[in-house]
Write an enzyme that holds these catalytic residues in place. Structure first.
Site, PDB file in Angstrom:
ATOM      1  N   ASP A 110      -5.264  35.175  61.907  1.00 23.49           N
ATOM      2  CA  ASP A 110      -5.689  34.471  60.699  1.00 23.49           C
ATOM      3  C   ASP A 110      -6.569  35.388  59.862  1.00 23.49           C
ATOM      4  O   ASP A 110      -7.129  36.370  60.374  1.00 23.49           O
ATOM      5  CB  ASP A 110      -6.424  33.181  61.040  1.00 23.49           C
ATOM      6  CG  ASP A 110      -7.766  33.430  61.706  1.00 23.49           C
ATOM      7  OD1 ASP A 110      -7.771  34.128  62.738  1.00 23.49           O
ATOM      8  OD2 ASP A 110      -8.802  32.939  61.212  1.00 23.49           O
ATOM      9  N   GLU A 159     -10.096  32.349  63.941  1.00 21.81           N
ATOM     10  CA  GLU A 159     -11.350  33.079  64.106  1.00 21.81           C
ATOM     11  C   GLU A 159     -12.178  33.059  62.836  1.00 21.81           C
ATOM     12  O   GLU A 159     -13.402  32.892  62.875  1.00 21.81           O
ATOM     13  CB  GLU A 159     -11.059  34.524  64.536  1.00 21.81           C
ATOM     14  CG  GLU A 159     -12.269  35.308  65.004  1.00 21.81           C
ATOM     15  CD  GLU A 159     -13.071  35.960  63.877  1.00 21.81           C
ATOM     16  OE1 GLU A 159     -14.226  36.359  64.123  1.00 21.81           O
ATOM     17  OE2 GLU A 159     -12.522  36.085  62.761  1.00 21.81           O
TER      18      GLU A 159
END
Length: 449
Positions: A91, A156
């Site tokens: 991500d 994250e």
């Protein structure tokens, strides 16, 4: 062996660029309010298939408590061999104002030898680095001497804790003797560096109230307590004349004994304007890695444009306190709250809301994993390896250390200062992917506990 693998890595760099271009094109921002969740799902599937091709037959996607998908796999090693865990995340941060980008943020673009795009360094460049290391061994006809786990996180950047919850619920999926967190970087391009220290954090929001409502500054100014002025006075007590953070009861004179951060390089990396001095006493490394740092993240008060000749009845500020290893962030948060309440002038009404905290992290560097990793990095780069800190926090490191106290944890990666992670025009130097992939291939082909 080293030079043979170096040649193999070189032949794989066009593939690495192609893979990174594919990943960057996937707008995997883990926030459905900004980008479609299908973009994250596509990125997770791409990562899953890429590692399956590298011998991770036992690989799959697991939905975590925050709704993100963690790609997890295991490739067994020889009987009795240790296990190495390779971490990364797919991500990315939102691109922000795309007008500030010199090329489209989700199109990998080469300029002056660097590859630009959102996630090119943080952290899709590390995904590709792990893949290239494994492909290098396969192309050279070598097998890892260890069992290998892969974990690619999907949230994250949002900090919502899905992977940490999964770790607590299913620790067997993370069990390893050596953990390589691919989410940091070297002190500079070509300077092999292991990050061994992470600052923790404690956030608060402070509110000041003084009046029932706005009153005319001409009619009441002088005696009517101004909430903005009170807040400014309170905030001014959080730093001394040199810019050191001065929260009552919080130590601010710690030392740093790892690699230094040259002032000139820091000024360039941070974009400090010509003629503007740096804040804080001591070295740059001490200020950004070893000592507490208080940042005012935002202030609620009337904007300049449209402001009236009125005394503000209320004002608020959000504060971010970074704390080094050895400092409990909850204790630091309490000290900050106490400091703010004590610093309030004129008996104004003050309330302080505690927000999130994150523990600092300090790695143990004396084990066999660190010794062999340092050797591999030194051979790959042809330079001595240094230890550095990082101002940010990675909560997963503390969760892993708590769950597996005997495991060695090392933070490496492609995110050197020129990468401008989280900012417009993020980029990666491909030589960092190449050299780190070589180092990781060397490590995986040699490591024994």
């Amino acid at each position: 062996m080293t030079e043979h693998l170096r040649a193999v890595v070189s032949t794989l760099m066009p593939r690495a660029r192609e893979d990174l271009a594919t990943l960057v094109a996937l707008r995997s921002v883990a926030d459905a309010r900004q980008f479609p969740p299908q973009e994250c799902a596509a990125a997770a599937q791409w990562v899953l298939e890429a590692f399956r091709e590298q011998g991770f037959a036992d690989v799959g996607s697991i939905e975590t408590s925050d709704g993100s998908a963690a790609v997890m796999g295991f490739r067994p090693g020889p009987t009795g061999a240790p296990t190495v865990l390779l971490y990364c995340h797919y991500d990315v941060q939102p691109p922000g104002d795309e007008e500030l980008w010199e090329s489209p943020p989700f199109t990998l673009t080469e300029r002056a030898g660097r590859w630009y795009g959102r996630g090119a360094a943080d952290c899709k460049g590390n995904v590709v680095m792990h893949l290239t290391a494994l492909r290098t061994l396969a192309a050279a006809g070598l097998e890892p001497t260890v069992g290998v786990r892969i974990i690619a996180e999907g949230s994250e950047e949002m900090g919502t804790g899905g992977l940490e919850d999964l770790l607590r619920d299913r620790p067997e999926l993370f069990a390893a003797d050596m953990i390589l967190i691919g989410d940091t970087g070297n002190a500079e391009v070509g300077a092999p560096t292991i990050t061994t220290s992470l600052r923790g954090m404690a956030n608060v929001v402070v509110h000041v109230s003084t009046l029932e409502g706005e009153v005319h500054s001409g009619a009441y100014g002088g005696s009517a307590p101004d909430a903005i002025t009170a807040l400014v006075q309170m905030l001014s007590t959080l730093h001394d004349e040199n810019g050191n953070t001065t929260v009552d009861g919080l130590t601010n004179d710690q030392r740093w004994d790892g690699v230094e951060y040259a002032e000139g390089r820091f000024r360039a990396d941070a974009g400090v304007l010509d003629g503007v001095g740096l804040s804080g006493s001591g070295s740059v490394a001490e200020q950004v890695w070893a000592r507490p740092a208080l940042t005012i993240l935002g202030i609620d008060c009337p904007p300049v444009v449209g402001s009236a000749a009125a005394i503000a009845p209320r004002a608020s500020a959000r504060l971010n306190l970074r704390v080094p290893p050895g400092t409990d962030p909850v204790v630091a948060q309490d000290l900050l709250i106490g400091h703010l309440l004590a610093a309030a002038p004129w008996d104004v009404r003050v309330s302080v809301e505690p927000e999130s905290t994150g523990m600092p992290f300090s790695a143990s560097t004396g084990g066999p994993g660190y010794k062999q990793l340092r050797t591999a990095l030194s051979e790959a780069y042809g330079a001595e390896v240094g230890f550095a800190g990082q101002g940010g926090s990675i909560p997963l490191c503390n969760a892993l250390a708590e769950q597996f106290p005997d495991a060695e944890i090392a933070l490496i990666g492609v995110e050197e200062p020129q990468c401008r992670i989280h900012a417009p025009n993020e980029s990666v130097d491909p030589s960092e992917i190449e050299n780190l992939a070589l180092a990781e291939a060397l490590f995986l082909s040699r490591f024994s506990s």
